[in-house]
Design a protein around this motif. Structure first.
Motif, PDB file in Angstrom:
ATOM      1  N   THR A  81      68.152   4.771  -6.113  1.00 43.28           N
ATOM      2  CA  THR A  81      67.940   5.261  -7.481  1.00 43.28           C
ATOM      3  C   THR A  81      68.654   4.435  -8.553  1.00 43.28           C
ATOM      4  N   HIS A  82      69.259   3.324  -8.165  1.00 44.02           N
ATOM      5  CA  HIS A  82      69.848   2.444  -9.194  1.00 44.02           C
ATOM      6  C   HIS A  82      69.863   1.036  -8.618  1.00 44.02           C
ATOM      7  N   ASN A  83      68.767   0.333  -8.800  1.00 41.46           N
ATOM      8  CA  ASN A  83      68.609  -0.983  -8.175  1.00 41.46           C
ATOM      9  C   ASN A  83      67.863  -1.889  -9.158  1.00 41.46           C
ATOM     10  N   HIS A  84      68.540  -2.951  -9.588  1.00 40.24           N
ATOM     11  CA  HIS A  84      67.955  -3.844 -10.606  1.00 40.24           C
ATOM     12  C   HIS A  84      66.941  -4.784  -9.964  1.00 40.24           C
ATOM     13  N   LEU A  85      65.803  -4.225  -9.619  1.00 41.93           N
ATOM     14  CA  LEU A  85      64.769  -4.988  -8.906  1.00 41.93           C
ATOM     15  C   LEU A  85      64.274  -6.193  -9.716  1.00 41.93           C
ATOM     16  N   ASP A 235      64.521   1.208 -11.263  1.00 35.69           N
ATOM     17  CA  ASP A 235      65.076  -0.023 -11.849  1.00 35.69           C
ATOM     18  C   ASP A 235      65.693   0.326 -13.197  1.00 35.69           C
ATOM     19  N   PRO A 236      67.022   0.275 -13.297  1.00 37.62           N
ATOM     20  CA  PRO A 236      67.685   0.856 -14.458  1.00 37.62           C
ATOM     21  C   PRO A 236      67.874  -0.084 -15.649  1.00 37.62           C
ATOM     22  N   MET A 237      67.087  -1.133 -15.767  1.00 36.09           N
ATOM     23  CA  MET A 237      67.262  -2.004 -16.945  1.00 36.09           C
ATOM     24  C   MET A 237      66.064  -2.938 -17.015  1.00 36.09           C
ATOM     25  N   LEU A 296      64.468   5.888 -20.340  1.00 35.12           N
ATOM     26  CA  LEU A 296      65.215   4.873 -21.083  1.00 35.12           C
ATOM     27  C   LEU A 296      66.609   4.718 -20.500  1.00 35.12           C
ATOM     28  N   LYS A 297      67.190   3.549 -20.766  1.00 33.79           N
ATOM     29  CA  LYS A 297      68.549   3.269 -20.281  1.00 33.79           C
ATOM     30  C   LYS A 297      69.460   2.904 -21.441  1.00 33.79           C
ATOM     31  N   PHE A 298      70.626   3.545 -21.465  1.00 36.06           N
ATOM     32  CA  PHE A 298      71.672   3.154 -22.411  1.00 36.06           C
ATOM     33  C   PHE A 298      72.937   2.842 -21.615  1.00 36.06           C
ATOM     34  N   GLU A 379      74.682   7.805 -15.090  1.00 41.71           N
ATOM     35  CA  GLU A 379      74.621   6.707 -14.126  1.00 41.71           C
ATOM     36  C   GLU A 379      76.054   6.293 -13.766  1.00 41.71           C
ATOM     37  N   HIS A 380      76.372   6.271 -12.515  1.00 43.96           N
ATOM     38  CA  HIS A 380      77.660   5.859 -11.912  1.00 43.96           C
ATOM     39  C   HIS A 380      78.720   6.963 -11.973  1.00 43.96           C
ATOM     40  N   GLY A 381      79.163   7.328 -13.188  1.00 35.88           N
ATOM     41  CA  GLY A 381      80.175   8.384 -13.327  1.00 35.88           C
ATOM     42  C   GLY A 381      81.368   8.163 -12.420  1.00 35.88           C
ATOM     43  N   THR A 442      72.496   1.444  -5.109  1.00 30.97           N
ATOM     44  CA  THR A 442      73.362   0.316  -4.803  1.00 30.97           C
ATOM     45  C   THR A 442      73.858  -0.459  -6.024  1.00 30.97           C
ATOM     46  N   ASP A 443      73.086  -0.453  -7.119  1.00 31.22           N
ATOM     47  CA  ASP A 443      73.326  -1.353  -8.252  1.00 31.22           C
ATOM     48  C   ASP A 443      73.162  -2.820  -7.853  1.00 31.22           C
ATOM     49  N   HIS A 444      72.350  -3.116  -6.825  1.00 30.06           N
ATOM     50  CA  HIS A 444      72.019  -4.508  -6.559  1.00 30.06           C
ATOM     51  C   HIS A 444      71.430  -5.096  -7.840  1.00 30.06           C
TER      52      HIS A 444
HETATM   53 ZN   LIG Z   1      73.261  -1.035 -13.016  1.00 31.42          ZN
END
Ligand SMILES: [Zn+2]
Length: 550
Positions: A81-85, A235-237, A296-298, A379-381, A442-444
């Motif tokens: 759920t958090h992977n910069h594909l 993809d968070p960005m 959206l992502k901030f 996200e992350h926290g 993962t935040d890959h």
């Molecule tokens: Zn990230």
């Protein structure tokens, strides 16, 4: 229930199942925790499951492919759920310096690439690496890069915030406003350029990749992810132009990882950001089962070296990280966006950022009665004490967690945040016991995309170079798999389509020869799927167990 049949469409009277798999354990991951031994798939759907290995034999017709695999364990395909594909796609084809363990190996990878590259052509490294992974624990210098090649300009990028380059900048160049040129004691630049004002004069010279190159990179990364059992990423960005990359691959039928996109309305002013959001002309939920807009992502604060903390950094008593937003502006923009049907995920890692974000979200919920739970996501926290956790849970705010960040950055965090705070990062067990909606990722490319390494990390709280951190926050193997499957589908509001192995769900599944839920913990990082299927399509099947290559 022993058997559960999907009603047959009347126009397919003879077509029962395309594929029937009998396996040792087929984990539904549904609420009742049922484990099946047979599963039937037709087209892209799971049509039936049974606890009896022969309970679905009635669905076998002349066209059914039957796989008898008494050694296999099946799980729903992983959902990160958090992977910069898209970022990973852009790194594809660049020098893979993440493979280096020492500076010598790092320089050698650049030397090898130079040998195959016409002189004068830019050589770029992947940005998906961090110097903590090198034995020396530091960035290479310009003179070291000169050893790799005197005939090519080289740009070494790291993360989104730091870049190291060779060229253009001399000892007489002053530090620009907002940036730093790192120097040797005699004043000559080391090659390390920190933040955009310092590195832009160099990075702007580097030719951009073409659309086709990035599309091809995305295709390759999707296949690589499939080989690790990944079926869906969020993809968070994603920038507006990068939508074209996703759409191009989707049109080719080659988007083999379901992608949930978070668009980033990046601009200097609030008014410009609003205009960008307005200009998207769509809202959360647009798309299909393969490609869909999540929201959206901030980004509210920095990373491991810039997260906004209440108390100072251990290695700099005058520094508490930075908030990148005036909270009133963030409140204005989140209100603006939710009223236009957008969901929001905001990056917040330090305790000061998490508290500030909860203040903003609480106000938005107050001002927008009827807002659906799950509209606003943390996200992350990283640092959330009992009080902040209770607030997030009470407000219905899901949290995405990424153990691989602690795994990779543990030693950086120990230096900056100190022992007490580092062990408290991502208190997964406490969150879950208190009733939080968590999902894993993962935040890959900041860290590895391997879901099994991430699962190992959540079970052990182990890290690459910082030992075990906060073992009381470890969870069991079954729960980690839940966070990687059913919980991800829930975050994406798609529990009715995916996340469990049950009838009426898309046939997204991964098979292993060892059972990831019962195997010895330290076997997890090196487990590899026997095959991966997404939407009934065998996308990774090196032994051709599923009959027909696709
Ligand atoms: Zn990230």
């Amino acid at each position: 229930m022993n058997q559960n049949l999907f009603p047959l469409a009347s126009n397919h009277p003879l077509r029962l199942a395309d594929l029937l798999i009998r396996a040792a354990a087929i984990y539904s991951m549904a609420q009742d925790r049922t484990v099946y031994q047979a599963i039937a798939i037709r087209d892209e759907w799971i049509v039936a499951v049974s606890q009896d290995p022969h309970g679905l034999d009635g669905l076998i017709s002349a066209d059914t492919y039957v796989l008898d695999a008494p050694d296999l364990t099946l799980l729903p395909a992983f959902e990160d759920t958090h992977n910069h594909l898209i970022f990973a796609a852009q790194n594809m084809g660049l020098v893979p310096v993440d493979r280096a363990h020492t500076l010598a190996e790092f320089i050698d990878l650049i030397r090898q690439r130079a040998a195959q590259t016409p002189p004068g052509t830019w050589i770029q490294t992947s940005a998906a690496w961090h110097e903590v992974s090198l034995a020396e624990g530091r960035l290479p210098t310009a003179p070291e890069l000169d050893e790799a090649t005197p005939e090519h300009p080289v740009v070494v990028r790291r993360g989104g915030h730091v870049a190291l380059t060779l060229g253009g900048i001399t000892r007489d160049t002053p530090d620009p406003q907002g940036g730093t040129i790192m120097r040797f004691p005699d004043g000559t630049p080391t090659g390390v350029l920190i933040e955009a004002p310092a590195h832009a004069p160099v990075t702007e010279l580097v030719p951009a990749m073409t659309l086709e190159q990035v599309v091809e990179g995305l295709r390759l990364v999707c296949r690589e992810y499939n080989s690790y059992g990944i079926g869906t990423v969020r993809d968070p960005m994603v920038l507006r132009d990068q939508m074209l990359v996703y759409q191009a691959l989707w049109e080719q039928g080659e988007l083999t990882v379901r992608s949930r996109l978070m668009l980033a309305p990046l601009a200097a002013t609030l008014a410009e950001r609003m205009a960008i959001i307005e200009g998207f002309g769509v809202r959360s939920g647009f798309g299909d089962d393969l490609l869909k807009l999540w929201g959206l992502k901030f980004v509210l604060d920095g990373g491991a070296e810039g997260g906004a903390l209440d108390e100072p950094y251990m290695n700099n008593p005058s520094y508490r990280g930075h908030l990148l937003w005036n909270p009133d502006d963030l409140l204005t923009l989140v209100n603006f966006a939710v009223r236009r049907g957008w969901k929001i995920g905001t990056h917040a890692i330090g305790d000061r950022a998490v508290r500030t974000l909860l203040d903003v979200y609480e106000q938005v919920i107050k001002e927008n009665p009827g807002l659906k739970p799950g509209t606003l996501v943390l996200e992350h926290g990283f640092l959330a004490n009992a009080e902040q956790r209770a607030r997030a849970i009470q407000l219905g705010i899901p949290v995405t967690i990424q153990h691989p960040l602690l795994y990779t950055l543990g030693s950086v965090l120990l230096d900056g945040w100190g022992k007490e705070r580092t062990r408290e990062i991502m208190p997964v067990r406490a969150w879950l016991e208190e009733g939080a909606m968590l999902s894993a990722g993962t935040d890959h490319p900041v860290s590895s995309y391997n879901p099994l390494l991430s699962i190992w990390g959540m079970v052990t709280r182990g890290t690459l170079k910082a030992g075990i951190q906060g073992p009381e926050y470890a969870i069991d193997q079954y729960t980690t798999v839940q966070l990687y499957t059913v919980a991800g589908a829930r975050l994406n509001n798609e529990s009715h389509r995916r996340g469990t192995l049950e009838p009426h769900r898309l046939a997204d599944l991964v098979a292993f020869r060892s059972n990831p839920i019962t195997c010895p913990i330290d076997d997890l990082p090196s487990l590899r799927p026997a095959f991966t299927m997404v939407g009934g399509r065998a996308l990774y099947d090196p032994e051709v167990m599923l009959g027909k290559p696709s």
